[in-house]
Design a protein around this motif. Structure first.
Motif, PDB file in Angstrom:
ATOM      1  N   PRO A   1      -7.165   4.188  -7.217  1.00  8.53           N
ATOM      2  CA  PRO A   1      -6.233   5.243  -6.810  1.00  8.53           C
ATOM      3  C   PRO A   1      -5.196   4.745  -5.816  1.00  8.53           C
ATOM      4  O   PRO A   1      -5.387   3.715  -5.157  1.00  8.53           O
ATOM      5  CB  PRO A   1      -7.157   6.276  -6.158  1.00  8.53           C
ATOM      6  N   HIS A   2      -4.086   5.492  -5.731  1.00  8.89           N
ATOM      7  CA  HIS A   2      -3.049   5.160  -4.744  1.00  8.89           C
ATOM      8  C   HIS A   2      -3.562   5.369  -3.321  1.00  8.89           C
ATOM      9  O   HIS A   2      -3.226   4.627  -2.405  1.00  8.89           O
ATOM     10  CB  HIS A   2      -1.804   6.013  -4.967  1.00  8.89           C
ATOM     11  N   LEU A   3      -4.332   6.447  -3.124  1.00 10.30           N
ATOM     12  CA  LEU A   3      -4.913   6.722  -1.812  1.00 10.30           C
ATOM     13  C   LEU A   3      -6.148   7.596  -1.998  1.00 10.30           C
ATOM     14  O   LEU A   3      -6.405   8.109  -3.090  1.00 10.30           O
ATOM     15  CB  LEU A   3      -3.908   7.365  -0.857  1.00 10.30           C
ATOM     16  N   MET A   4      -6.918   7.755  -0.917  1.00  5.21           N
ATOM     17  CA  MET A   4      -8.174   8.510  -0.957  1.00  5.21           C
ATOM     18  C   MET A   4      -8.046   9.774  -0.117  1.00  5.21           C
ATOM     19  O   MET A   4      -7.580   9.730   1.030  1.00  5.21           O
ATOM     20  CB  MET A   4      -9.321   7.664  -0.406  1.00  5.21           C
ATOM     21  N   LEU A   5      -8.479  10.900  -0.697  1.00  3.80           N
ATOM     22  CA  LEU A   5      -8.517  12.178   0.001  1.00  3.80           C
ATOM     23  C   LEU A   5      -9.982  12.587   0.143  1.00  3.80           C
ATOM     24  O   LEU A   5     -10.706  12.665  -0.852  1.00  3.80           O
ATOM     25  CB  LEU A   5      -7.747  13.237  -0.781  1.00  3.80           C
ATOM     26  N   LEU A   6     -10.418  12.852   1.367  1.00  5.30           N
ATOM     27  CA  LEU A   6     -11.832  13.142   1.623  1.00  5.30           C
ATOM     28  C   LEU A   6     -11.953  14.464   2.377  1.00  5.30           C
ATOM     29  O   LEU A   6     -11.443  14.596   3.498  1.00  5.30           O
ATOM     30  CB  LEU A   6     -12.475  12.012   2.432  1.00  5.30           C
TER      31      LEU A   6
ATOM     32  N   SER B   1      -2.809  20.541  -1.009  1.00  9.53           N
ATOM     33  CA  SER B   1      -1.391  20.417  -1.365  1.00  9.53           C
ATOM     34  C   SER B   1      -1.044  18.972  -1.694  1.00  9.53           C
ATOM     35  O   SER B   1      -0.304  18.692  -2.639  1.00  9.53           O
ATOM     36  CB  SER B   1      -0.505  20.926  -0.213  1.00  9.53           C
ATOM     37  N   ILE B   2      -1.586  18.042  -0.910  1.00  3.55           N
ATOM     38  CA  ILE B   2      -1.367  16.619  -1.185  1.00  3.55           C
ATOM     39  C   ILE B   2      -1.990  16.245  -2.527  1.00  3.55           C
ATOM     40  O   ILE B   2      -1.394  15.514  -3.324  1.00  3.55           O
ATOM     41  CB  ILE B   2      -1.964  15.763  -0.046  1.00  3.55           C
ATOM     42  N   ALA B   3      -3.189  16.797  -2.793  1.00  5.14           N
ATOM     43  CA  ALA B   3      -3.894  16.478  -4.037  1.00  5.14           C
ATOM     44  C   ALA B   3      -3.223  17.080  -5.258  1.00  5.14           C
ATOM     45  O   ALA B   3      -3.373  16.571  -6.375  1.00  5.14           O
ATOM     46  CB  ALA B   3      -5.333  16.969  -3.946  1.00  5.14           C
TER      47      ALA B   3
ATOM     48  N   LEU C   1       0.828  -1.188   0.000  1.00  4.09           N
ATOM     49  CA  LEU C   1       0.000   0.000   0.000  1.00  4.09           C
ATOM     50  C   LEU C   1       0.868   1.245   0.000  1.00  4.09           C
ATOM     51  O   LEU C   1       2.026   1.215   0.403  1.00  4.09           O
ATOM     52  CB  LEU C   1      -0.925  -0.007   1.221  1.00  4.09           C
ATOM     53  N   GLN C   2       0.279   2.347  -0.442  1.00  9.34           N
ATOM     54  CA  GLN C   2       1.039   3.577  -0.646  1.00  9.34           C
ATOM     55  C   GLN C   2       1.183   4.360   0.655  1.00  9.34           C
ATOM     56  O   GLN C   2       0.198   4.673   1.319  1.00  9.34           O
ATOM     57  CB  GLN C   2       0.345   4.432  -1.701  1.00  9.34           C
ATOM     58  N   ALA C   3       2.428   4.691   1.010  1.00 11.71           N
ATOM     59  CA  ALA C   3       2.719   5.527   2.168  1.00 11.71           C
ATOM     60  C   ALA C   3       3.037   6.935   1.679  1.00 11.71           C
ATOM     61  O   ALA C   3       3.714   7.111   0.662  1.00 11.71           O
ATOM     62  CB  ALA C   3       3.879   4.951   2.965  1.00 11.71           C
ATOM     63  N   LEU C   4       2.569   7.932   2.406  1.00 11.80           N
ATOM     64  CA  LEU C   4       2.765   9.330   2.033  1.00 11.80           C
ATOM     65  C   LEU C   4       3.549  10.030   3.124  1.00 11.80           C
ATOM     66  O   LEU C   4       3.299   9.813   4.311  1.00 11.80           O
ATOM     67  CB  LEU C   4       1.404  10.018   1.852  1.00 11.80           C
TER      68      LEU C   4
ATOM     69  N   PRO D   1      -2.350  17.330 -10.493  1.00 19.64           N
ATOM     70  CA  PRO D   1      -3.304  16.436  -9.807  1.00 19.64           C
ATOM     71  C   PRO D   1      -3.610  15.156 -10.576  1.00 19.64           C
ATOM     72  O   PRO D   1      -3.674  14.066  -9.984  1.00 19.64           O
ATOM     73  CB  PRO D   1      -4.557  17.302  -9.653  1.00 19.64           C
ATOM     74  N   GLU D   2      -3.790  15.271 -11.901  1.00 16.29           N
ATOM     75  CA  GLU D   2      -4.197  14.093 -12.677  1.00 16.29           C
ATOM     76  C   GLU D   2      -3.102  13.039 -12.771  1.00 16.29           C
ATOM     77  O   GLU D   2      -3.380  11.877 -13.103  1.00 16.29           O
ATOM     78  CB  GLU D   2      -4.655  14.513 -14.084  1.00 16.29           C
ATOM     79  N   LYS D   3      -1.867  13.423 -12.461  1.00 18.32           N
ATOM     80  CA  LYS D   3      -0.755  12.463 -12.517  1.00 18.32           C
ATOM     81  C   LYS D   3      -0.501  11.783 -11.169  1.00 18.32           C
ATOM     82  O   LYS D   3       0.322  10.876 -11.078  1.00 18.32           O
ATOM     83  CB  LYS D   3       0.525  13.164 -12.979  1.00 18.32           C
ATOM     84  N   ARG D   4      -1.176  12.231 -10.130  1.00 21.90           N
ATOM     85  CA  ARG D   4      -0.928  11.670  -8.791  1.00 21.90           C
ATOM     86  C   ARG D   4      -1.770  10.429  -8.524  1.00 21.90           C
ATOM     87  O   ARG D   4      -1.492   9.691  -7.583  1.00 21.90           O
ATOM     88  CB  ARG D   4      -1.187  12.743  -7.723  1.00 21.90           C
ATOM     89  N   ASN D   5      -2.835  10.249  -9.270  1.00 26.00           N
ATOM     90  CA  ASN D   5      -3.700   9.072  -9.127  1.00 26.00           C
ATOM     91  C   ASN D   5      -4.281   8.944  -7.715  1.00 26.00           C
ATOM     92  O   ASN D   5      -4.264   7.887  -7.101  1.00 26.00           O
ATOM     93  CB  ASN D   5      -2.931   7.791  -9.493  1.00 26.00           C
ATOM     94  N   PHE D   6      -4.808  10.069  -7.215  1.00 26.00           N
ATOM     95  CA  PHE D   6      -5.467  10.083  -5.916  1.00 26.00           C
ATOM     96  C   PHE D   6      -6.970  10.215  -6.121  1.00 26.00           C
ATOM     97  O   PHE D   6      -7.435  11.033  -6.917  1.00 26.00           O
ATOM     98  CB  PHE D   6      -4.989  11.262  -5.062  1.00 26.00           C
ATOM     99  N   GLY D   7      -7.741   9.412  -5.384  1.00 23.42           N
ATOM    100  CA  GLY D   7      -9.188   9.570  -5.389  1.00 23.42           C
ATOM    101  C   GLY D   7      -9.586  10.689  -4.456  1.00 23.42           C
ATOM    102  O   GLY D   7      -8.988  10.861  -3.396  1.00 23.42           O
ATOM    103  N   MET D   8     -10.603  11.472  -4.852  1.00 30.05           N
ATOM    104  CA  MET D   8     -11.058  12.590  -4.010  1.00 30.05           C
ATOM    105  C   MET D   8     -12.572  12.575  -3.865  1.00 30.05           C
ATOM    106  O   MET D   8     -13.296  12.352  -4.832  1.00 30.05           O
ATOM    107  CB  MET D   8     -10.622  13.935  -4.601  1.00 30.05           C
TER     108      MET D   8
END
Length: 359
Positions: A155-160, A51-53, A4-7, A75-82
């Protein structure tokens, strides 16, 4: 949670003219963790999430995903779900088309889109609603569609960003349980923004408390609630009484401090020097009305100034020589509504108080 992805954030700051929205924030989010960013309005929590997104460019510092810098990526290159507060669903598209949208913009083949949309809607238990429009759904169902859309492209991770704030109280409480269960089920890393303390305590593996762009304290909910480092953290995460005093005596397992002419015992390993000023926090639920032979180490007399009926408990405000103290007592232990002005003695055990720093 291998793979899993660590940030990690290393001294991330964001300056807007003279205003510092983020001030040297460093933290690491483990793969599969549910981390909540908690703070009042203007604390920097949404700026940090953006900033993370990739929607906000830090003035300085580094953001890394599995050790690789990503602050230069759009943002589109980070592969994060929002998932946003307002869900941002397209009102003219069906549930299935809303969920399919991220895959369509990536040029995913049609057959694969249909398969992944079906899987994502199955995860959020909305398979039967695929052809409905957003306006035909409840608030909770719309929130699940937003979740499915954020998950469909793996996605690598989820931002909510405060995804439950538009819901009514009961539905919000239900969705907190559902979202936490959902997190355990899929195992993704979640970074969640809220200003709701109860939400942060009930859902998170760890909570990061921010104020004026600074990270004040980071840890598991129980640690932050039971051992807040500062007065602000103790006040913001639940209710607290505060007693200011000076250390009178030290012992092997704590110290005695004097406050407004009264001496109180504190049990803990953090004994400061004799005559040092101390600020002690005391949670209302750790206090009790003294009755019969049940006398804790610390007691103080007072009179009831106000009270609130909370169903399971009475919340008393008691005027004492040490100031007005809040005391929460179970309803079943009280013989009926308290009488304003009535005298009583309240007390607490020596290990109930917490030494905190002034802000």
């Amino acid at each position: 949670m291998a793979g899993l992805q660590a940030l990690s954030l290393d001294r991330v700051s964001k300056q807007y003219g003279a205003a510092r929205a983020l001030d040297d924030v460093s933290l690491t989010v483990a793969g599969g963790e549910f981390l909540t960013l908690l703070g009042p309005s203007g604390s920097g929590k949404t700026t940090l999430l953006m900033s993370i997104a990739g929607f906000v460019a830090p003035t300085s510092g580094h953001i890394r995903l599995n050790g690789q810098p990503i602050e230069h990526l759009p943002p589109e290159k980070r592969n994060f779900g929002m998932v946003f507060q307002g869900y941002a669903l397209f009102p003219h598209l069906t549930v299935a088309r809303n969920v399919a949208f991220p895959l369509e913009v990536r040029g995913t083949p049609r057959a694969e889109i249909e398969k992944k949309v079906k899987e994502a809607l199955g995860l959020v238990q909305l398979g039967a609603f695929a052809e409905r429009l957003p306006r035909q759904l409840s608030g909770g169902q719309q929130q699940r569609v937003a979740l499915a859309r954020a998950l469909v492209f793996a996605p690598h991770l989820m931002l909510l960003d405060e995804p439950l704030s538009a819901l009514d109280r009961k539905l919000r409480a239900d969705m907190q349980i559902e979202l936490k269960s959902f997190h355990r089920q899929i195992g993704l890393t979640f970074i969640y923004v809220t200003h709701d303390q109860d939400e942060a305590l009930s859902m998170s593996d760890r909570v990061a408390i921010l104020r004026e762009g600074k990270l004040l304290q980071l840890g598991p909910p129980s640690e932050l609630y039971e051992r807040p480092a500062t007065r602000f953290v103790a006040e913001f995460l639940g209710k607290s009484n505060f007693l200011s005093g000076r250390v009178e005596r030290r012992s092997a397992d704590g110290f005695t401090f004097r406050c407004n002419g009264l001496s109180f015992e504190h049990k803990g390993i953090d004994a400061p020097a004799i005559d040092s000023e101390v600020l002690m926090a005391l949670r209302p639920e750790r206090m009790r009305v003294v009755e019969g032979d049940d006398r804790p180490r610390n007691t103080i007399e007072g009179s009831i100034a106000e009270f609130s009926y909370l169903g399971t408990a009475f919340h008393l405000l008691v005027d004492t020589v040490a100031g007005r103290l809040a005391v929460t007592v179970p309803t079943w232990r009280h013989g009926g509504p308290p009488a304003i002005g009535s005298r009583l003695t309240v007390g607490w055990d020596a290990d109930a108080s917490i030494r905190v720093e002034h802000d």
